[in-house]
Design a protein around this motif. Structure first.
Motif, mmCIF file in Angstrom:
data_model
loop_
_atom_site.group_PDB
_atom_site.id
_atom_site.type_symbol
_atom_site.label_atom_id
_atom_site.label_comp_id
_atom_site.label_asym_id
_atom_site.label_seq_id
_atom_site.Cartn_x
_atom_site.Cartn_y
_atom_site.Cartn_z
ATOM 1 N N SER A 106 32.051 25.319 68.394
ATOM 2 C CA SER A 106 30.968 25.520 69.359
ATOM 3 C C SER A 106 31.148 26.791 70.174
ATOM 4 O O SER A 106 30.168 27.462 70.506
ATOM 5 C CB SER A 106 30.884 24.315 70.303
ATOM 6 O OG SER A 106 32.079 24.182 71.063
ATOM 7 N N LEU A 133 24.179 24.114 66.897
ATOM 8 C CA LEU A 133 24.720 23.572 68.139
ATOM 9 C C LEU A 133 24.056 22.249 68.497
ATOM 10 O O LEU A 133 24.723 21.291 68.905
ATOM 11 C CB LEU A 133 24.537 24.583 69.277
ATOM 12 C CG LEU A 133 25.428 25.828 69.205
ATOM 13 C CD1 LEU A 133 24.953 26.873 70.205
ATOM 14 C CD2 LEU A 133 26.884 25.474 69.458
ATOM 15 N N GLN A 137 25.835 18.095 68.928
ATOM 16 C CA GLN A 137 25.924 17.639 70.314
ATOM 17 C C GLN A 137 26.498 16.227 70.353
ATOM 18 O O GLN A 137 26.127 15.357 69.567
ATOM 19 C CB GLN A 137 24.539 17.645 70.951
ATOM 20 C CG GLN A 137 24.515 17.279 72.431
ATOM 21 C CD GLN A 137 23.102 17.350 73.013
ATOM 22 O OE1 GLN A 137 22.109 17.284 72.279
ATOM 23 N NE2 GLN A 137 22.999 17.479 74.332
ATOM 24 N N ASN A 138 27.431 15.998 71.263
ATOM 25 C CA ASN A 138 28.004 14.663 71.417
ATOM 26 C C ASN A 138 27.015 13.721 72.085
ATOM 27 O O ASN A 138 26.071 14.150 72.749
ATOM 28 C CB ASN A 138 29.292 14.734 72.251
ATOM 29 C CG ASN A 138 30.450 15.353 71.490
ATOM 30 O OD1 ASN A 138 30.480 15.319 70.259
ATOM 31 N ND2 ASN A 138 31.414 15.898 72.214
ATOM 32 N N TRP A 143 29.553 19.093 74.486
ATOM 33 C CA TRP A 143 30.156 19.591 73.250
ATOM 34 C C TRP A 143 31.662 19.694 73.411
ATOM 35 O O TRP A 143 32.170 19.997 74.494
ATOM 36 C CB TRP A 143 29.614 20.990 72.904
ATOM 37 C CG TRP A 143 28.245 20.996 72.360
ATOM 38 C CD1 TRP A 143 27.878 21.008 71.046
ATOM 39 C CD2 TRP A 143 27.018 20.970 73.115
ATOM 40 N NE1 TRP A 143 26.505 20.991 70.934
ATOM 41 C CE2 TRP A 143 25.949 20.977 72.188
ATOM 42 C CE3 TRP A 143 26.737 20.957 74.478
ATOM 43 C CZ2 TRP A 143 24.621 20.954 72.585
ATOM 44 C CZ3 TRP A 143 25.415 20.927 74.875
ATOM 45 C CH2 TRP A 143 24.371 20.931 73.939
ATOM 46 N N PRO A 147 33.180 20.010 66.162
ATOM 47 C CA PRO A 147 32.449 18.756 66.042
ATOM 48 C C PRO A 147 33.398 17.566 65.935
ATOM 49 O O PRO A 147 34.366 17.590 65.186
ATOM 50 C CB PRO A 147 31.654 18.945 64.743
ATOM 51 C CG PRO A 147 31.453 20.424 64.654
ATOM 52 C CD PRO A 147 32.732 21.022 65.176
ATOM 53 N N SER A 151 33.765 15.955 74.590
ATOM 54 C CA SER A 151 33.135 17.036 75.344
ATOM 55 C C SER A 151 34.107 17.595 76.383
ATOM 56 O O SER A 151 34.894 16.857 76.973
ATOM 57 C CB SER A 151 31.883 16.531 76.052
ATOM 58 O OG SER A 151 30.924 16.078 75.126
ATOM 59 N N SER A 155 33.421 24.220 76.644
ATOM 60 C CA SER A 155 32.509 24.254 75.508
ATOM 61 C C SER A 155 31.083 23.930 75.938
ATOM 62 O O SER A 155 30.127 24.589 75.520
ATOM 63 C CB SER A 155 32.971 23.259 74.431
ATOM 64 O OG SER A 155 34.277 23.575 73.985
ATOM 65 N N THR A 156 30.934 22.920 76.774
ATOM 66 C CA THR A 156 29.600 22.538 77.230
ATOM 67 C C THR A 156 28.964 23.664 78.034
ATOM 68 O O THR A 156 27.771 23.969 77.873
ATOM 69 C CB THR A 156 29.674 21.256 78.070
ATOM 70 O OG1 THR A 156 30.247 20.207 77.277
ATOM 71 C CG2 THR A 156 28.291 20.833 78.542
ATOM 72 N N VAL A 159 27.833 26.568 75.733
ATOM 73 C CA VAL A 159 26.662 26.190 74.941
ATOM 74 C C VAL A 159 25.410 26.180 75.809
ATOM 75 O O VAL A 159 24.336 26.606 75.375
ATOM 76 C CB VAL A 159 26.864 24.824 74.252
ATOM 77 C CG1 VAL A 159 25.565 24.370 73.586
ATOM 78 C CG2 VAL A 159 27.972 24.916 73.205
ATOM 79 N N SER A 175 20.964 14.149 73.488
ATOM 80 C CA SER A 175 21.554 13.448 72.352
ATOM 81 C C SER A 175 20.676 12.263 71.960
ATOM 82 O O SER A 175 19.658 11.986 72.606
ATOM 83 C CB SER A 175 22.948 12.946 72.731
ATOM 84 O OG SER A 175 22.853 11.921 73.716
ATOM 85 N N PRO A 181 23.291 18.103 78.468
ATOM 86 C CA PRO A 181 24.550 18.757 78.819
ATOM 87 C C PRO A 181 24.924 18.581 80.286
ATOM 88 O O PRO A 181 26.101 18.510 80.621
ATOM 89 C CB PRO A 181 24.268 20.233 78.503
ATOM 90 C CG PRO A 181 23.178 20.218 77.491
ATOM 91 C CD PRO A 181 22.344 19.029 77.826
#
Length: 403
Positions: A106, A133, A137-138, A143, A147, A151, A155-156, A159, A175, A181
């Protein structure tokens, strides 16, 4: 790596069990490459862990200072994209299609999307990157570095920056469970009393969140929907009051207060490795400057940027393009001149690490940008960078250590 590998990435490497990586990342610089590097790539160290990230940072910093990157530098970056739309840290042979061994992540993808969106003319690559991306997504809305990983704020945050850079509304990117996010960031924010309102980084062994400056800078940017290129605030914001992080905005306010306190009178953050003494953390300080400027805390941002101007030369020389880019972002956010940063021309130094750019802004254009009426710095996250991450997101090889 080079100089900005996010704390999230370091934790991810540990989780993935990559034996050789931690030593390279902890040293703050990548080892020498075993073969000749592509002519379009910025930096001379091994790009295995940070090629796409440092290239993205370099191109973005050039764009933010009115420099038009070399065509082959942009082509190198777009050529790294996998058919899925994601980017791995580095692909030595792009004639071979990405397979399960290509660790698409990510942070690299979000950094590349942000850079290409700023440069323009690469809509197909940008759209594919955003689609990838979204696809990873979780369920909590955030993120992880790759993958399947939990999270993290780095990373989040980065993104969120990629989404904002392309005109997406991060709050609307949800999600299957309806989480955005921003929902993820509130869960990564720590208690005001015990942890000072910082964003946490999960310990690789226990998984417990602990206060982390890099994660906090990325979380602040992400919570504000901002990115790595921010302009200096025209008006000083009020000192934030720490409270329950019931929204991304409040979590960002809490994180802002944590960074102000952590910077303290010295104006810089500190870091240490096990068995070593504390020392100034240049990379995280640069990230904190950007986050504070985004939050309207211009006075502290400028104070810390001025410390960077007098204390970052050796660090930047060792770190290469990503380090110079981080300093450009910090100078820009604090209202300082990246072409005269403690006597150093960061733009010239950055340009010298790779192919010569096609063009640079005229002095008149640069002056227009300085007073806020010139260049379009769109931006975007978070992270945030990283690491970075940051490597939050943030990735180019800097030492990422918890305060």
């Amino acid at each position: 790596m080079n100089v900005r590998r996010s704390a999230a990435a370091l934790a991810a490497v540990a989780a993935l069990g990559t034996a050789a990586a931690p030593a390279a990342l902890a040293d703050g610089a990548s080892p020498s490459p075993s073969g000749a590097l592509p002519s379009g790539l910025y930096g001379k160290t091994d790009p295995k862990f940070d090629g796409v990230f440092r290239q993205s940072y370099a191109l973005l910093a050039q764009d933010a200072t009115g420099v038009t990157p070399a065509t082959k530098a942009v082509d190198w970056l777009t050529g790294q994209q996998c058919g899925s739309g994601g980017f791995a840290a580095y692909r030595a042979d792009t004639d071979v299609a990405c397979d399960s061994k290509a660790q698409v992540d990510s942070n690299s993808t979000a950094a590349a999307v942000q850079a290409l969106a700023a440069l323009g003319g690469e809509k197909k690559a940008v759209d594919k990157g955003v689609a990838w991306l979204k696809s990873v997504q979780n369920q909590d809305g955030g993120w992880g570095y790759t993958p399947g990983l939990p999270s993290d704020a780095n990373s989040t945050g980065i993104v969120i920056g990629a989404l904002a850079a392309t005109g997406e509304k991060p709050a609307a990117v949800t999600s299957q469970k309806g989480k955005s996010p921003y929902d993820a960031l509130t869960k990564l924010a720590l208690d005001c009393g015990k942890d000072g309102g910082a964003f946490g980084l999960a310990d690789a062994k226990t998984g417990k969140l602990a206060p982390n400056a890099d994660a906090t800078a990325a979380g602040v940017l992400g919570g504000l929907g901002k990115g790595l290129v921010v302009t200096a605030p025209k008006k000083e914001a009020a000192a934030p009051k720490c409270a329950e992080a019931d929204s991304a905005e409040q979590a960002a306010a809490n994180g802002t207060g944590y960074l102000v306190d952590a910077l303290g009178k010295s104006g810089h953050l500190t870091s240490s490795l096990p068995g070593s003494t504390d020392k100034p953390d240049v990379g995280n300080t640069a990230d904190a400057v950007v986050a504070l400027a985004a939050a309207g805390r211009g006075e502290q941002a400028k104070k810390s940027a001025e410390w960077l101007a007098g204390n970052s030369a050796d660090w930047a020389k060792q770190g290469g393009p990503a380090a110079y880019a981080q300093l450009v972002f910090a100078a820009h956010a604090a209202g300082l001149d990246p072409r005269d940063f403690g006597g150093a021309d960061l733009v010239k130094q950055l340009n010298a690490t790779g192919p010569a750019p096609r063009a640079q802004a005229s002095d008149e254009e640069k002056d227009k940008d300085d007073d806020g009426s010139g260049m379009s710095v769109w931006w975007i996250v978070g992270v945030g960078l990283a690491a970075g991450a940051g490597i939050g997101f943030l990735l180019s090889g800097r030492k990422k250590n918890q305060l």
